[in-house]
Write an enzyme that holds these catalytic residues in place. Structure first.
Site, PDB file in Angstrom:
ATOM      1  N   ARG A  80      21.439  16.175 105.464  1.00  0.00           N
ATOM      2  CA  ARG A  80      21.565  14.942 104.499  1.00  0.00           C
ATOM      3  C   ARG A  80      21.491  13.723 105.161  1.00  0.00           C
ATOM      4  O   ARG A  80      22.029  12.637 104.890  1.00  0.00           O
ATOM      5  CB  ARG A  80      22.783  14.952 103.648  1.00  0.00           C
ATOM      6  CG  ARG A  80      23.007  16.188 102.709  1.00  0.00           C
ATOM      7  CD  ARG A  80      21.762  16.428 101.800  1.00  0.00           C
ATOM      8  NE  ARG A  80      21.962  17.561 100.881  1.00  0.00           N
ATOM      9  CZ  ARG A  80      21.449  18.629 101.266  1.00  0.00           C
ATOM     10  NH1 ARG A  80      20.779  19.019 102.297  1.00  0.00           N
ATOM     11  NH2 ARG A  80      21.800  19.712 100.285  1.00  0.00           N
TER      12      ARG A  80
ATOM     13  N   SER B  96      25.912  13.802  94.126  1.00  0.00           N
ATOM     14  CA  SER B  96      27.068  13.989  95.074  1.00  0.00           C
ATOM     15  C   SER B  96      27.415  12.800  95.772  1.00  0.00           C
ATOM     16  O   SER B  96      26.867  11.832  96.336  1.00  0.00           O
ATOM     17  CB  SER B  96      26.645  15.075  96.364  1.00  0.00           C
ATOM     18  OG  SER B  96      26.513  16.145  95.412  1.00  0.00           O
TER      19      SER B  96
ATOM     20  N   GLU C 214      28.056  10.132 101.063  1.00  0.00           N
ATOM     21  CA  GLU C 214      26.776  10.217 101.018  1.00  0.00           C
ATOM     22  C   GLU C 214      25.989   9.330 100.145  1.00  0.00           C
ATOM     23  O   GLU C 214      24.772   8.985 100.702  1.00  0.00           O
ATOM     24  CB  GLU C 214      26.274  11.681 100.331  1.00  0.00           C
ATOM     25  CG  GLU C 214      24.697  12.063 100.098  1.00  0.00           C
ATOM     26  CD  GLU C 214      24.778  13.605  99.925  1.00  0.00           C
ATOM     27  OE1 GLU C 214      23.693  14.017  99.463  1.00  0.00           O
ATOM     28  OE2 GLU C 214      25.708  14.258  99.999  1.00  0.00           O
TER      29      GLU C 214
END
Length: 305
Positions: A177, A231, A301
């Site tokens: 990510r 998320s 994130e």
């Protein structure tokens, strides 16, 4: 002369001033639906326009950031200084050898669905992943065993000085990510993704459609309804962040109009009265409580502008 005055002069000279908005609300352009205005907001409809507008912001000495689908961004209540460019560059094509070239403003879900319908595998994991192609490239988006880095061939980027470059997958420095671009914590300092190419492979159409249906069923069962940005925290080395947040007893925790989803604890839902500050305070509470109760540090994130 201020930077914003210089920017406005450059926009006027190029004929963009009639399309630009001053003090423009950004909340409608993010999935959280909260946050303050941009000093200047303009829509880029082609990748050449996108590159030009990025260069103009830097030439004027003001921040210039690009907003795609707004699904991984929290805009501060005070808004965003400088120029915000709404990326509406949405063209994509697949050649006979399975090379997909997609502009960065294209909806990743729609592009993935188009590849599946054409019988190509490689992006089928993304049929339910919200966001733009450019956002996915920057954040190495992934789900259900696949990610952007698996099939990426090259990325066409605009540099602040107005030049362009083709970066291969190795130059993107991909990790879980993250990428070389995302590691530049200030979005204003990043090269801007204009378009990207992916290598797809031919697949059995029936099996491919069955896989997609299974992914969509699973995603529908796990994804909360409501305004959110996906998320909030990355998966840790050993556990999903949602599992840890749930183990810390934080499901349903609320600050103002922001609440930890009862369905999936790694989602923060923004209710009608929510502010960005509510979300930020809840993020800080989650991070602190998980570390205190479980001795695990969560890494954020979503990006805060």
């Amino acid at each position: 002369m201020s930077g914003l005055e210089r920017l406005w002069g450059l926009l006027q000279k190029a004929g963009y001033d009639t399309r630009a908005q001053r003090n423009a609300p950004l909340a409608p352009y993010t999935t959280y639906g909260v946050g303050g205005p941009a000093d200047v907001l303009i829509i880029a409809e082609t990748i050449d326009e996108l590159a030009t507008l990025v260069q103009m912001a830097h030439a004027a000495g003001v921040p210039g950031v690009v907003l795609g689908a707004g699904s991984n961004v929290l805009v501060a209540d005070a808004g965003v200084r400088g120029l915000v460019i709404l990326n509406r560059c949405v063209q994509h094509r697949i050649d006979d050898d399975g090379v997909l070239v997609a502009e960065s403003g294209a909806d990743l879900r729609k592009v993935a669905r188009a590849t599946v319908d054409a019988g190509w595998a490689g992006l089928d994991w993304a049929v339910g992943v919200p966001g733009s192609v450019g956002g996915g490239v920057v954040g190495n988006a992934g789900a259900y065993g696949g990610c952007i880095a698996d099939n990426l061939l090259w990325v066409d980027v605009a540099l602040p000085d107005g030049s362009r470059a083709l970066w291969g997958r190795d130059e993107m420095g991909y990790g879980y990510r993250t990428s070389a671009l995302k590691r530049l914590s200030d979005p204003d300092q990043r090269p801007v993704v204009l378009q990207a190419a992916f290598q797809l492979v031919k697949a059995d159409p029936t099996a491919l459609q069955e896989r997609v249906r299974a992914i969509q069923t699973q995603r529908l069962a796990r994804t909360p309804a409501g305004r959110c940005a996906g998320s909030v925290f990355k998966r840790t080395l050993h556990y999903p962040a949602g599992f840890l947040i749930e183990q810390a007893g934080l499901k349903g925790t609320r600050i103002g109009g922001a609440v930890v989803s009862a369905r999936h604890a790694n989602f923060i839902i923004a209710e009608p009265e929510c502010t960005s500050q509510d979300v930020l305070r809840l993020i800080d509470l989650i991070r602190t409580q998980v570390e205190q109760r479980l001795e695990v540090q969560l890494e954020q994130e979503i990006e805060v502008w």
